[in-house]
Design a protein around this motif. Structure first.
Motif, PDB file in Angstrom:
ATOM      1  N   MET A  21      -3.719 -10.260   3.433  1.00 18.92           N
ATOM      2  CA  MET A  21      -3.004  -9.171   3.021  1.00 18.92           C
ATOM      3  C   MET A  21      -2.092  -9.554   1.654  1.00 18.92           C
ATOM      4  O   MET A  21      -2.051  -8.869   0.933  1.00 18.92           O
ATOM      5  CB  MET A  21      -2.295  -8.551   4.131  1.00 18.92           C
ATOM      6  CG  MET A  21      -1.499  -7.342   3.613  1.00 18.92           C
ATOM      7  SD  MET A  21      -2.777  -6.052   3.166  1.00 18.92           S
ATOM      8  CE  MET A  21      -2.009  -4.992   2.275  1.00 18.92           C
ATOM      9  N   VAL A  22      -1.514 -10.872   1.733  1.00 13.87           N
ATOM     10  CA  VAL A  22      -0.652 -11.295   0.839  1.00 13.87           C
ATOM     11  C   VAL A  22      -1.341 -11.422  -0.548  1.00 13.87           C
ATOM     12  O   VAL A  22      -1.152 -11.019  -1.509  1.00 13.87           O
ATOM     13  CB  VAL A  22       0.022 -12.681   1.341  1.00 13.87           C
ATOM     14  CG1 VAL A  22       0.831 -13.106   0.121  1.00 13.87           C
ATOM     15  CG2 VAL A  22       0.944 -12.414   2.443  1.00 13.87           C
ATOM     16  N   LEU A  61      -0.911  -6.743  -7.796  1.00 14.46           N
ATOM     17  CA  LEU A  61       0.418  -6.561  -8.447  1.00 14.46           C
ATOM     18  C   LEU A  61      -0.079  -7.150 -10.148  1.00 14.46           C
ATOM     19  O   LEU A  61       0.289  -6.573 -10.986  1.00 14.46           O
ATOM     20  CB  LEU A  61       1.485  -7.552  -7.869  1.00 14.46           C
ATOM     21  CG  LEU A  61       2.736  -7.589  -8.876  1.00 14.46           C
ATOM     22  CD1 LEU A  61       3.307  -6.371  -8.923  1.00 14.46           C
ATOM     23  CD2 LEU A  61       3.598  -8.717  -8.146  1.00 14.46           C
ATOM     24  N   LEU A  62      -0.836  -8.338 -10.069  1.00 11.43           N
ATOM     25  CA  LEU A  62      -1.329  -9.036 -11.282  1.00 11.43           C
ATOM     26  C   LEU A  62      -2.409  -7.717 -12.181  1.00 11.43           C
ATOM     27  O   LEU A  62      -2.093  -7.768 -13.233  1.00 11.43           O
ATOM     28  CB  LEU A  62      -2.089 -10.145 -11.020  1.00 11.43           C
ATOM     29  CG  LEU A  62      -1.337 -11.384 -10.375  1.00 11.43           C
ATOM     30  CD1 LEU A  62      -2.288 -12.577 -10.182  1.00 11.43           C
ATOM     31  CD2 LEU A  62      -0.213 -11.828 -11.475  1.00 11.43           C
ATOM     32  N   SER A  72      -3.734   1.199   3.673  1.00  7.63           N
ATOM     33  CA  SER A  72      -4.606   1.101   4.999  1.00  7.63           C
ATOM     34  C   SER A  72      -4.352  -0.063   5.525  1.00  7.63           C
ATOM     35  O   SER A  72      -4.034  -0.439   6.782  1.00  7.63           O
ATOM     36  CB  SER A  72      -6.218   1.567   4.674  1.00  7.63           C
ATOM     37  OG  SER A  72      -6.917   1.481   5.786  1.00  7.63           O
ATOM     38  N   LEU A  73      -4.541  -1.206   4.834  1.00  9.27           N
ATOM     39  CA  LEU A  73      -4.515  -2.485   5.338  1.00  9.27           C
ATOM     40  C   LEU A  73      -3.024  -2.764   5.866  1.00  9.27           C
ATOM     41  O   LEU A  73      -2.930  -3.355   6.996  1.00  9.27           O
ATOM     42  CB  LEU A  73      -4.784  -3.620   4.383  1.00  9.27           C
ATOM     43  CG  LEU A  73      -6.355  -3.588   3.925  1.00  9.27           C
ATOM     44  CD1 LEU A  73      -6.293  -4.695   2.671  1.00  9.27           C
ATOM     45  CD2 LEU A  73      -7.121  -4.214   5.100  1.00  9.27           C
ATOM     46  N   MET A  74      -1.943  -2.177   5.168  1.00 12.23           N
ATOM     47  CA  MET A  74      -0.535  -2.464   5.627  1.00 12.23           C
ATOM     48  C   MET A  74      -0.415  -1.673   6.762  1.00 12.23           C
ATOM     49  O   MET A  74       0.397  -2.280   7.719  1.00 12.23           O
ATOM     50  CB  MET A  74       0.261  -2.090   4.452  1.00 12.23           C
ATOM     51  CG  MET A  74       0.369  -2.754   3.158  1.00 12.23           C
ATOM     52  SD  MET A  74       0.861  -4.214   3.240  1.00 12.23           S
ATOM     53  CE  MET A  74       2.723  -3.942   2.752  1.00 12.23           C
ATOM     54  N   PHE A  75      -0.819  -0.443   7.054  1.00 14.42           N
ATOM     55  CA  PHE A  75      -0.680   0.203   8.259  1.00 14.42           C
ATOM     56  C   PHE A  75      -1.069  -0.416   9.596  1.00 14.42           C
ATOM     57  O   PHE A  75      -0.428  -0.810  10.522  1.00 14.42           O
ATOM     58  CB  PHE A  75      -0.907   1.761   8.315  1.00 14.42           C
ATOM     59  CG  PHE A  75      -0.088   2.491   7.292  1.00 14.42           C
ATOM     60  CD1 PHE A  75       1.062   2.311   7.170  1.00 14.42           C
ATOM     61  CD2 PHE A  75      -0.679   3.278   6.524  1.00 14.42           C
ATOM     62  CE1 PHE A  75       1.928   3.150   6.206  1.00 14.42           C
ATOM     63  CE2 PHE A  75      -0.151   4.301   5.539  1.00 14.42           C
ATOM     64  CZ  PHE A  75       1.177   4.023   5.447  1.00 14.42           C
ATOM     65  N   THR A  76      -2.295  -1.204   9.295  1.00 11.58           N
ATOM     66  CA  THR A  76      -2.891  -1.720  10.197  1.00 11.58           C
ATOM     67  C   THR A  76      -1.897  -3.159  10.634  1.00 11.58           C
ATOM     68  O   THR A  76      -1.885  -3.611  11.867  1.00 11.58           O
ATOM     69  CB  THR A  76      -4.370  -2.243  10.091  1.00 11.58           C
ATOM     70  OG1 THR A  76      -5.099  -0.951   9.730  1.00 11.58           O
ATOM     71  CG2 THR A  76      -5.037  -2.966  11.233  1.00 11.58           C
ATOM     72  N   PHE A  94       8.835  -2.467   4.396  1.00 11.82           N
ATOM     73  CA  PHE A  94       9.565  -2.140   2.852  1.00 11.82           C
ATOM     74  C   PHE A  94       8.473  -2.201   1.894  1.00 11.82           C
ATOM     75  O   PHE A  94       8.531  -1.551   0.847  1.00 11.82           O
ATOM     76  CB  PHE A  94      10.742  -3.359   2.799  1.00 11.82           C
ATOM     77  CG  PHE A  94      11.939  -2.984   3.682  1.00 11.82           C
ATOM     78  CD1 PHE A  94      12.524  -1.747   3.454  1.00 11.82           C
ATOM     79  CD2 PHE A  94      12.203  -3.946   4.817  1.00 11.82           C
ATOM     80  CE1 PHE A  94      13.586  -1.755   4.169  1.00 11.82           C
ATOM     81  CE2 PHE A  94      13.264  -3.666   5.625  1.00 11.82           C
ATOM     82  CZ  PHE A  94      13.982  -2.531   5.217  1.00 11.82           C
ATOM     83  N   GLN A  95       7.586  -3.255   2.112  1.00 12.17           N
ATOM     84  CA  GLN A  95       6.563  -3.244   0.908  1.00 12.17           C
ATOM     85  C   GLN A  95       5.718  -2.036   0.945  1.00 12.17           C
ATOM     86  O   GLN A  95       5.144  -1.817  -0.006  1.00 12.17           O
ATOM     87  CB  GLN A  95       5.606  -4.514   1.184  1.00 12.17           C
ATOM     88  CG  GLN A  95       4.607  -4.988   0.390  1.00 12.17           C
ATOM     89  CD  GLN A  95       4.079  -6.481   0.443  1.00 12.17           C
ATOM     90  OE1 GLN A  95       4.209  -6.963   1.103  1.00 12.17           O
ATOM     91  NE2 GLN A  95       3.265  -6.652  -0.516  1.00 12.17           N
TER      92      GLN A  95
END
Length: 188
Positions: free
Chosen positions: A1-2, A9-10, A37-41, A64-65
């Protein structure tokens, strides 16, 4: 995810730096939707991981992200004339167009010595051959401090002298001439 967010971002930074947002807006929105979607999971997994405080803290950080990504969705998903986009753009530093090499006289020198100091001044010459036509992708309101800029509305067709550079010399249907930002126009 990171790594996904890093590449997002890039890519977004590259699109903004190259003034290609109108061209890649839907691609950016698609990747932002995937990131949400990935963040919520990931948030669900980390927060519900029993007893690990570090995982729960990481989940809170991802919350926060997620707010940042939602902000980007509003920014890239809004039309330029919308209230959201205008409100966000009120906090940005205004851009001024660069002076073209041939912006002054015929030999490329600046006719007005103050013109070299004011980067938003580009000489507009009325006796030009308008070889191209362009359709306005977005509405544009001219900067009141620069009399050479041209205002136009979305869908309006303009005659263009030269399609090189970030600012094109244009003529409206009513005969008004001036310069227009190229990223707001599409050649037809």
């Amino acid at each position: 995810m990171v790594f996904y967010n890093l590449f997002l971002l890039l890519g977004t930074t590259l699109a903004v730096a190259s003034s290609a947002i109108p061209n890649y807006r839907l691609v950016i929105l698609t990747f932002l939707g995937g990131a949400l979607s990935l963040m919520f999971t990931l948030i669900d997994v980390l927060i519900n991981l029993g007893g690990l405080r570090a995982a729960q803290a990481a989940g809170a950080g991802y919350i926060f992200q997620t707010f940042v990504i939602i902000f980007w969705v509003f920014f890239f998903g809004s039309e330029d004339s919308s209230l959201i986009k205008r409100s966000i753009n009120d906090f940005t530093i205004p851009r001024t167009p660069a002076v073209a090499n041939n912006a002054g006289t015929a030999n490329g020198t600046v006719a007005n010595p103050h013109q070299a100091e004011n980067l938003s001044s580009v000489a507009v010459t009325p006796a030009q051959d308008y070889a191209y036509k362009a359709k306005a992708l977005y509405s544009y309101e001219a900067n009141p401090e620069d009399p050479n800029e041209l205002s136009f509305v979305k869908g309006e067709v303009l005659d263009i002298v030269d399609n090189k550079g970030k600012w094109w010399q244009a003529r409206k249907a009513d005969g008004t001439i001036g310069i227009a930002p190229s990223n707001y126009l599409q050649l037809i």
